[in-house]
Design a protein around this motif. Structure first.
Motif, short mmCIF file in Angstrom:
data_model
loop_
_atom_site.label_atom_id
_atom_site.label_comp_id
_atom_site.label_asym_id
_atom_site.label_seq_id
_atom_site.Cartn_x
_atom_site.Cartn_y
_atom_site.Cartn_z
N MET A 1 36.68 14.67 60.24
CA MET A 1 37.69 15.30 61.11
C MET A 1 38.35 16.47 60.36
SD MET A 1 40.83 13.55 63.11
CE MET A 1 41.98 13.29 61.81
N ILE A 2 38.89 16.25 59.19
CA ILE A 2 39.60 17.33 58.49
C ILE A 2 38.71 17.85 57.36
CG2 ILE A 2 41.59 17.77 56.94
CD1 ILE A 2 43.17 15.76 58.65
N SER A 3 38.62 19.20 57.27
CA SER A 3 37.80 19.74 56.18
C SER A 3 38.64 20.13 54.96
CB SER A 3 36.98 20.95 56.64
OG SER A 3 37.82 22.01 57.01
N GLU A 4 39.88 20.58 55.19
CA GLU A 4 40.69 20.90 54.00
C GLU A 4 42.18 20.92 54.34
OE1 GLU A 4 39.48 24.74 52.43
OE2 GLU A 4 39.76 25.74 54.36
N VAL A 5 42.98 20.65 53.32
CA VAL A 5 44.44 20.75 53.42
C VAL A 5 44.92 21.54 52.20
CG1 VAL A 5 46.63 19.49 53.60
CG2 VAL A 5 44.54 18.47 54.52
N PHE A 6 45.66 22.63 52.46
CA PHE A 6 46.10 23.45 51.32
C PHE A 6 47.36 24.23 51.68
CE2 PHE A 6 44.74 27.64 52.90
CZ PHE A 6 43.81 27.29 53.88
N SER A 7 48.04 24.71 50.67
CA SER A 7 49.25 25.52 50.84
C SER A 7 48.93 26.98 50.54
CB SER A 7 50.34 25.01 49.87
OG SER A 7 51.42 25.92 49.85
N SER A 8 49.40 27.88 51.41
CA SER A 8 49.14 29.30 51.13
C SER A 8 50.14 30.15 51.91
CB SER A 8 47.70 29.66 51.55
OG SER A 8 47.40 30.99 51.13
N ILE A 9 49.91 31.46 51.84
CA ILE A 9 50.70 32.41 52.62
C ILE A 9 49.96 32.60 53.95
CG2 ILE A 9 51.50 34.82 52.71
CD1 ILE A 9 52.79 33.27 50.46
N MET A 10 50.68 32.59 55.07
CA MET A 10 50.06 32.88 56.36
C MET A 10 49.47 34.28 56.28
SD MET A 10 49.05 32.65 59.41
CE MET A 10 49.50 31.10 60.11
N GLY A 11 48.16 34.37 56.46
CA GLY A 11 47.51 35.67 56.28
C GLY A 11 47.27 36.41 57.58
N GLU A 12 47.64 35.82 58.73
CA GLU A 12 47.29 36.46 60.00
C GLU A 12 48.43 36.32 61.00
OE1 GLU A 12 43.69 34.85 61.63
OE2 GLU A 12 42.79 34.56 59.66
N GLY A 13 48.41 37.22 62.01
CA GLY A 13 49.27 37.01 63.16
C GLY A 13 50.76 37.28 62.91
N LYS A 14 51.54 36.76 63.84
CA LYS A 14 52.96 37.11 63.95
C LYS A 14 53.80 36.65 62.76
CE LYS A 14 56.65 36.24 67.36
NZ LYS A 14 56.94 35.61 68.67
N PHE A 15 53.36 35.62 62.06
CA PHE A 15 54.19 35.06 60.97
C PHE A 15 53.57 35.34 59.60
CE2 PHE A 15 57.05 33.47 63.95
CZ PHE A 15 56.35 32.88 64.99
N ILE A 16 52.86 36.46 59.54
CA ILE A 16 52.19 36.85 58.31
C ILE A 16 53.20 36.87 57.16
CG2 ILE A 16 52.41 39.39 58.13
CD1 ILE A 16 49.33 39.48 58.44
N GLY A 17 52.79 36.31 56.01
CA GLY A 17 53.66 36.32 54.83
C GLY A 17 54.49 35.07 54.67
N ARG A 18 54.60 34.25 55.70
CA ARG A 18 55.37 33.02 55.60
C ARG A 18 54.56 31.96 54.84
NH1 ARG A 18 60.75 32.87 57.38
NH2 ARG A 18 61.06 34.09 59.27
N ARG A 19 55.23 30.99 54.22
CA ARG A 19 54.52 29.91 53.49
C ARG A 19 54.12 28.83 54.47
NH1 ARG A 19 54.71 28.49 47.93
NH2 ARG A 19 53.00 27.06 47.53
N TYR A 20 52.91 28.46 54.43
CA TYR A 20 52.35 27.45 55.34
C TYR A 20 51.59 26.38 54.56
CZ TYR A 20 52.87 29.62 60.02
OH TYR A 20 53.36 30.10 61.22
N ILE A 21 51.48 25.23 55.18
CA ILE A 21 50.44 24.26 54.79
C ILE A 21 49.41 24.32 55.92
CG2 ILE A 21 49.86 21.81 54.59
CD1 ILE A 21 52.55 21.40 53.14
N PHE A 22 48.15 24.47 55.56
CA PHE A 22 47.06 24.55 56.54
C PHE A 22 46.29 23.24 56.57
CE2 PHE A 22 47.37 28.98 57.64
CZ PHE A 22 48.00 29.55 56.54
N ILE A 23 46.13 22.72 57.77
CA ILE A 23 45.26 21.55 57.97
C ILE A 23 44.09 22.05 58.79
CG2 ILE A 23 45.08 19.19 58.84
CD1 ILE A 23 48.21 19.17 58.82
N ARG A 24 42.91 22.09 58.17
CA ARG A 24 41.75 22.67 58.85
C ARG A 24 40.86 21.55 59.37
NH1 ARG A 24 40.48 27.55 58.62
NH2 ARG A 24 41.24 27.96 56.51
N PHE A 25 40.59 21.60 60.67
CA PHE A 25 39.75 20.60 61.31
C PHE A 25 38.31 21.10 61.42
CE2 PHE A 25 42.77 17.35 62.58
CZ PHE A 25 43.97 18.01 62.33
N LYS A 26 37.41 20.14 61.50
CA LYS A 26 35.98 20.49 61.47
C LYS A 26 35.43 20.74 62.87
CE LYS A 26 34.76 17.91 57.36
NZ LYS A 26 33.91 16.91 56.73
N GLY A 27 34.44 21.58 62.94
CA GLY A 27 33.65 21.73 64.17
C GLY A 27 34.27 22.74 65.12
#
Ligand SMILES: C[S@@+](CC[C@H](N)C(=O)[O-])C[C@H]1O[C@@H](n2cnc3c(N)ncnc32)[C@H](O)[C@@H]1O
Ligand SMILES: Nc1nc2[nH]cc(C(=O)O)c2c(=O)[nH]1
Ligand code: SF4
Ligand SMILES: [Mg+2]
Length: 248
Positions: free
Chosen positions: A1-27
């Motif tokens: 179900m989940i391929s990765e979980v990591f902390s980074s800077i939002m690199g796209e869209g309206k909130f670019i530059g904000r600190r995010y945790i990304f939960i990436r789902f598969k498929g």
């Protein structure tokens, strides 16, 4: 179900530059010709050990709430803005993500959906949401006919409208390439303005991928101007800054 979980800077869209945790789902049922995440679908799940370190531990299964919530508690940072459910196509796991986002909201976190909008019936409330509006040219038309595209496009508009009416801070994003025409994107802007003229449209120049090239400055600016005919100054150019920063 989940391929990765990591902390980074939002690199796209309206909130670019904000600190995010990304939960990436598969498929993902789609296959956008520019997609820079497609290969992650068959990766074992990896979880960042220390926030922003890029050092990952492989997990067999993070499907349990307490496990994922524990991980988030471990890598959250004082500057955390929101938690992104992305992918692949995250709404393939809509029920599970609803469960997670309710727990995360109760813990005081903001949630962000990053979706291709193809499943309007699976849409729930998220504090922030980005719907990536696909263009015909984003697909290899050997396996994506016009009828299928029109259905996808209408579903994307339905998803934006549903999120807008749920009170989510929703914005549209459209990837433009070397030969994307202003007329094509203007139609997107017009359709968005019919939903709400305060909806931001992010014009995202493609990050070069295989033989796909970015648009010229002239073409990018022309596209933004014609979108402004419908959305005024609710048009912004966002290109994937995480790639310039060498970050995930
Ligand atoms: C990988 S997708 C995952 C979420 C969802 N399936 C979607 O399409 O939005 C996340 C975003 O990455 C962006 N993206 C992927 N490859 C890109 C590229 N080569 N250049 C610019 N943006 C890209 C798209 O805008 C897309 O919205
Ligand atoms: N830094 C960073 N920002 C992102 N915004 C959307 C992303 C995605 O792949 O959904 C993404 C990503 O992969 N990395
Ligand atoms: S919809 Fe999103 S995850 Fe799926 S192929 Fe397109 S960009 Fe990649
Ligand atoms: Mg990405």
């Amino acid at each position: 179900m989940i391929s990765e979980v990591f902390s980074s800077i939002m690199g796209e869209g309206k909130f670019i530059g904000r600190r995010y945790i990304f939960i990436r789902f598969k498929g993902c049922p789609l296959n956008c010709i520019y997609c820079d995440e497609y290969t992650k679908n068959d990766m074992p799940c990896r979880v960042e050990e220390v926030s922003g370190s890029g050092i990952f531990k492989e997990y067999i299964n993070t499907a349990e709430n307490n496990n994922l919530i524990e991980i988030i508690n471990k890598i959250k940072t004082p500057d955390l803005f929101a938690i992104s459910f992305t992918g692949g196509e995250p709404l393939l796991y809509a029920d599970k993500i609803k469960e997670y986002s309710d727990i995360l909201n109760d813990l005081g976190h903001k949630t962000h959906l990053e979706s291709n909008g193809m499943f309007p019936d699976k849409i729930n409330y998220f504090d922030y949401s980005s719907i990536d509006i696909k263009l015909k040219e984003h697909f290899d038309f050997n396996n994506f006919n016009s009828k299928k595209y029109d259905e996808l496009y209408n579903n994307e508009l339905k998803s934006i409208e549903k999120l807008y009416n749920l009170g989510s801070d929703v914005y549209g994003k459209v990837v433009i390439m070397e030969n994307t025409t202003p007329e094509t994107v203007e139609q997107v802007a017009k359709d968005l303005s019919d939903i709400g003229d305060d909806i931001i449209l992010c014009i995202q120049p493609v990050s070069p991928f295989k033989d796909i090239k970015s648009p010229s400055q002239q073409n990018l600016l022309k596209i933004m101007e014609v979108c402004g005919n419908h959305l005024g100054d609710s048009v912004i150019c966002t290109s994937q800054i995480h790639k310039y920063l060498g970050m995930l």
